[in-house]
Design a protein around this motif. Structure first.
Motif, PDB file in Angstrom:
ATOM      1  N   GLN A   1       0.832  -1.200   0.000  1.00 44.71           N
ATOM      2  CA  GLN A   1       0.000   0.000   0.000  1.00 44.71           C
ATOM      3  C   GLN A   1       0.870   1.254   0.000  1.00 44.71           C
TER       4      GLN A   1
ATOM      5  N   ARG B   1       1.942   1.813  -3.462  1.00 46.81           N
ATOM      6  CA  ARG B   1       0.820   2.333  -4.260  1.00 46.81           C
ATOM      7  C   ARG B   1       0.637   3.827  -4.034  1.00 46.81           C
ATOM      8  N   ARG B   2       0.635   4.252  -2.776  1.00 41.98           N
ATOM      9  CA  ARG B   2       0.446   5.666  -2.463  1.00 41.98           C
ATOM     10  C   ARG B   2       1.613   6.503  -2.981  1.00 41.98           C
ATOM     11  N   GLU B   3       2.802   5.972  -2.838  1.00 48.39           N
ATOM     12  CA  GLU B   3       3.990   6.693  -3.291  1.00 48.39           C
ATOM     13  C   GLU B   3       3.966   6.932  -4.792  1.00 48.39           C
TER      14      GLU B   3
ATOM     15  N   ASP C   1       1.251   7.183  -6.782  1.00 43.80           N
ATOM     16  CA  ASP C   1      -0.029   7.698  -7.301  1.00 43.80           C
ATOM     17  C   ASP C   1       0.172   8.659  -8.472  1.00 43.80           C
TER      18      ASP C   1
END
Length: 254
Positions: A86, A89-91, A93
């Motif tokens: 996760q 994923r956030r890194e 975006d």
């Protein structure tokens, strides 16, 4: 009348008032092409840098997560793996990595399990994130390139318990490019990450063709990890196994 016209022609020949505008009209397409090409190359270089850093960060984070159990041994849990995925994923975006690519996290271990007679180097388990690779058209580009063979991959259940049925697949030669194989130390493991990303050029195919950017990274496991299995205590977490093609962890679609 004739002399007046000749005078006008002579003055027109020496008139330079529109010279700068003419020069700009001739050079503008060249300047625009050079500027666009430079911008495209810069964006491609930046995309390569970003993808390589995402791979490094994930390998680093996965090498140190877990919860302390008895006798200083660290247990790795499904929730820990979901957390680090996760984070990736956030890194990422900004480039929508999990929509336009795929991330594969592998545990390359060189240990002796209870069902082994000696140490065996194997890919004990894999966890994945990303929507690319589900269809036959792009499966070869986005799924792992570094399993023992194109048709041999750890099953989704590999590493879920401490049985020989879910031991993963042997990888005696290690993982990576033929001249840059990564191997685990004896009685230890390596977190091996592969990131495959669909690069979409700013100007279509005018300067650079669409391409798959691929980077790998690996980190030695930092702690005294229990390599027998991935734990999943109550409340259980949904494993991000490699049979799922979603942009969210644990099979989430958002």
């Amino acid at each position: 009348m004739l002399s007046s016209r000749l005078q006008r022609l002579r003055s027109l020949r020496s008139d330079t008032s529109g010279l700068a505008l003419m020069e700009f009209a001739f050079t503008f397409p060249i300047i625009m092409a050079m500027g666009g090409y430079g911008t495209e190359l810069s964006f491609l270089a930046l995309s390569n840098l970003r993808v390589s850093q995402y791979a490094l960060n994930l390998a680093d984070n996965a090498s140190r997560v877990g919860v302390q159990a008895n006798a200083g041994v660290t247990q790795l849990r499904e929730s820990d793996l979901n957390d680090v995925l996760q984070g990736t994923r956030r890194e990422s975006d900004l480039i929508k990595l999990t929509t336009n690519g795929r991330v594969i996290l592998s545990s390359l271990e060189n240990v002796s399990q209870p069902y082994d007679t000696d140490r065996v180097q194997r890919i004990h388990w894999q966890r994945c994130l990303g929507m690319k690779g589900a269809s036959g058209a792009d499966a070869a580009d986005y799924n792992s390139h570094y399993d023992p063979s194109p048709t041999v991959h750890p099953s989704p259940a590999a590493g879920s318990d401490a049985t020989a049925a879910n031991k993963g697949v042997d990888a005696p030669a290690g993982m990576g490019e033929p001249t840059q194989k990564v191997n685990a130390y004896q009685n230890s493991g390596v977190m091996f990450v592969e990131v495959n990303y669909q690069y979409r050029p700013l100007f279509g195919s005018l300067f650079v063709n669409p391409q798959v950017i691929r980077y790998t990274a690996s980190f030695i496991v930092r702690d005294n990890r229990d390599f027998s299995r991935i734990y999943n205590p109550t409340p259980t977490a949904t494993a991000s196994t490699c049979d799922r093609y979603t942009k969210g962890v644990g099979g989430a679609t958002t």
